[in-house]
Design a protein around this motif. Structure first.
Motif, PDB file in Angstrom:
ATOM      1  N   HIS A 277      37.430  -7.885  74.790  1.00 40.31           N
ATOM      2  CA  HIS A 277      37.902  -6.696  76.096  1.00 40.31           C
ATOM      3  C   HIS A 277      37.631  -7.428  77.143  1.00 40.31           C
ATOM      4  CE1 HIS A 277      34.778  -3.656  78.715  1.00 40.31           C
ATOM      5  NE2 HIS A 277      34.975  -5.525  79.944  1.00 40.31           N
ATOM      6  N   LYS A 278      37.891  -8.381  76.959  1.00 38.30           N
ATOM      7  CA  LYS A 278      38.225  -9.224  78.551  1.00 38.30           C
ATOM      8  C   LYS A 278      40.630  -9.332  78.031  1.00 38.30           C
ATOM      9  CE  LYS A 278      37.674 -11.146  82.420  1.00 38.30           C
ATOM     10  NZ  LYS A 278      37.414 -10.736  83.711  1.00 38.30           N
ATOM     11  N   PRO A 281      43.004  -5.359  77.197  1.00 41.27           N
ATOM     12  CA  PRO A 281      41.901  -4.387  77.371  1.00 41.27           C
ATOM     13  C   PRO A 281      43.046  -2.799  77.310  1.00 41.27           C
ATOM     14  CG  PRO A 281      43.604  -5.386  79.384  1.00 41.27           C
ATOM     15  CD  PRO A 281      44.091  -5.950  78.275  1.00 41.27           C
ATOM     16  N   ARG A 284      39.173  -1.646  75.511  1.00 41.43           N
ATOM     17  CA  ARG A 284      37.936  -1.589  75.566  1.00 41.43           C
ATOM     18  C   ARG A 284      37.600  -0.489  76.147  1.00 41.43           C
ATOM     19  NH1 ARG A 284      39.942  -4.500  81.994  1.00 41.43           N
ATOM     20  NH2 ARG A 284      40.465  -6.594  81.149  1.00 41.43           N
ATOM     21  N   ASP A 290      32.345  -6.017  82.334  1.00 45.17           N
ATOM     22  CA  ASP A 290      32.853  -7.328  81.553  1.00 45.17           C
ATOM     23  C   ASP A 290      31.146  -6.752  81.360  1.00 45.17           C
ATOM     24  OD1 ASP A 290      35.052  -6.581  81.959  1.00 45.17           O
ATOM     25  OD2 ASP A 290      36.037  -8.526  83.992  1.00 45.17           O
TER      26      ASP A 290
END
Length: 427
Positions: A277-278, A281, A284, A290
């Motif tokens: 997820h981080k 991008p 996502r 987050d």
């Protein structure tokens, strides 16, 4: 998987692996002592975003970045993949690994399966509960995944920890099915199904869907509000009996795999995008914060056993831990004779991570007993880090609780063989 009382960590968790072979649990004892056990925790278990992928050359065609594959329809075909990479046959179970690497400064992936089972439909059982949670969290306005968030009067951190541990956590009563049922009601089945298709994953297999729930009834909070000390929001809930996207288990289009049929590819890709997820991008989940991802992985703020991580780190079962420890011992002889805990800690300086959700049950519909594993694994080994996401399923004939244990032992063997083959193939 049924709610369990606190079993010991499994007879082999604290003893050397080689000392356990003569008394290996099987059947019902495996189900209770291994699958029902509390998981091990790494020596250094502090919450953090993972970054375990090794580096490969920019010209390495075994891995492909998201830029190279894209995210629109057809990305699976464009991915770096080998659907017959592992030497296990389909009769041994289904398994898919998404192996991570850094390539030209970007995360890159290769998709590895056994015997072309990556798109075989199966019932995911409780492994799909992370999908109900993630979908619900992506729809809540603003960010309500804080350590002090309460749903009605129950901490969110306790709810997500209880989903994975099957144990009481604070005011969450350990009814994993009811809690996950509630998250599915918040998200709605049309949305959860769309996430696998044009709303997010574009997995390319229309048979994959999320149209059901878990157990007989949903968790009922004291009211519809999610709160922090400074904010509140009312969650809009569509119960299964009034959800136009819900289907019965044996609906006309559901077949023997029920109303939540998935594949190893669909399940692993879902978790892989949460784990990255981080870092990626472009993939996502829309609307997911987050904090919601970290809450899923660690259950930040959970009430019980506060020295240990919650969330997926609290996922019941020692099956993945044992399998990985055995694979490490086969690859690194200096680890032989150590316990599961000491093998994992010694090999990684106490920094390993196993985020996992197992699902299991006897199926009257199929006349089988089945176990499913969904996990993200980080192994910072001394001679090179390894990071991968895995989805696997194994089954045996006859639907009994004891045979669920036999299926669990079969799955452990499949995981061990797979991880051993993977870590011996260094990038």
């Amino acid at each position: 998987m049924k709610n369990s009382t606190k079993y010991i960590f499994g007879i082999c968790a604290l003893l050397p692996l080689v000392a356990c072979t003569a008394e290996e649990p099987s059947g019902l004892s495996y189900y209770e002592q291994i699958m029902g056990a509390a998981p091990l925790q790494p020596e250094h278990a502090e919450p953090r975003w993972q970054a375990c992928a090794p580096k490969v050359a920019a010209t390495d065609e075994r891995y492909a970045t998201t830029v190279e594959t894209g995210t629109d329809a057809g990305w699976v075909t464009r991915s770096a993949h080998d659907w017959d990479y592992f030497d296990a046959n389909a009769s041994d179970g289904k398994i898919l690994v998404i192996d991570y690497a850094h390539k030209a400064g970007e995360l890159a992936f290769r998709y590895l399966a056994n015997d072309e089972t990556h798109d075989d439909l199966y019932e995911p059982w409780s492994s799909s509960k992370i999908m109900a949670y993630s979908g619900a969290m992506s729809l809540l306005s603003d960010n309500f995944a804080q350590p002090d968030t309460v749903v009605g009067e129950v901490k969110l951190a306790d709810l997500i920890t209880s989903v994975h541990s099957y144990e009481v956590s604070g005011a969450a009563d350990g009814n994993s099915n009811a809690i996950a049922y509630y998250f599915a009601n918040v998200a709605g089945r049309d949305y959860l199904t769309a996430l696998f298709h044009d709303a997010w994953l574009n997995i390319g297999q229309p048979e994959v869907k999320f149209r059901g729930a878990y157990g007989p009834s949903a968790f009922a909070p004291s009211d519809s509000y999610w709160r922090t000390p400074s904010r509140s929001v009312s969650a809009q809930i569509v119960a299964r009996d009034s959800d136009p996207g819900a289907l019965s288990y044996r609906c006309d289009d559901c077949g023997l795999t029920g109303n939540k049929p998935m594949t190893t590819l669909a399940s692993a890709e879902f978790l892989k995008r949460l784990a990255t997820h981080k870092r990626v991008p472009e993939t996502r989940m829309p609307g997911l914060s987050d904090d919601a991802v970290m809450m899923l992985f660690y259950g930040l703020g959970h009430s019980e056993n506060s020295a240990n991580a919650g969330g997926m780190m609290a996922g019941a079962s020692l099956t993945p831990h044992r399998a990985i420890a055995q694979a490490l011992q086969a690859e690194y002889p200096e680890l032989e004779g150590l316990s599961v805990q000491d093998t994992l800690d010694t090999a990684t300086n106490g920094n390993w991570r196993i985020f996992h959700k197992l699902g299991a049950g006897p199926s009257e519909t199929r006349g089988t007993s089945e176990v499913v594993a969904l996990a993200h694994i980080c192994l910072p080994l001394a001679d090179g880090t390894r990071e991968f996401t895995v989805a696997a399923q194994a089954s045996v004939n006859d639907n009994t609780e004891a045979n669920v244990g036999h299926a669990g032992a079969k799955l452990e063997t499949l995981l061990r063989r797979t991880v051993q083959q993977l870590i011996s193939d260094r990038p």
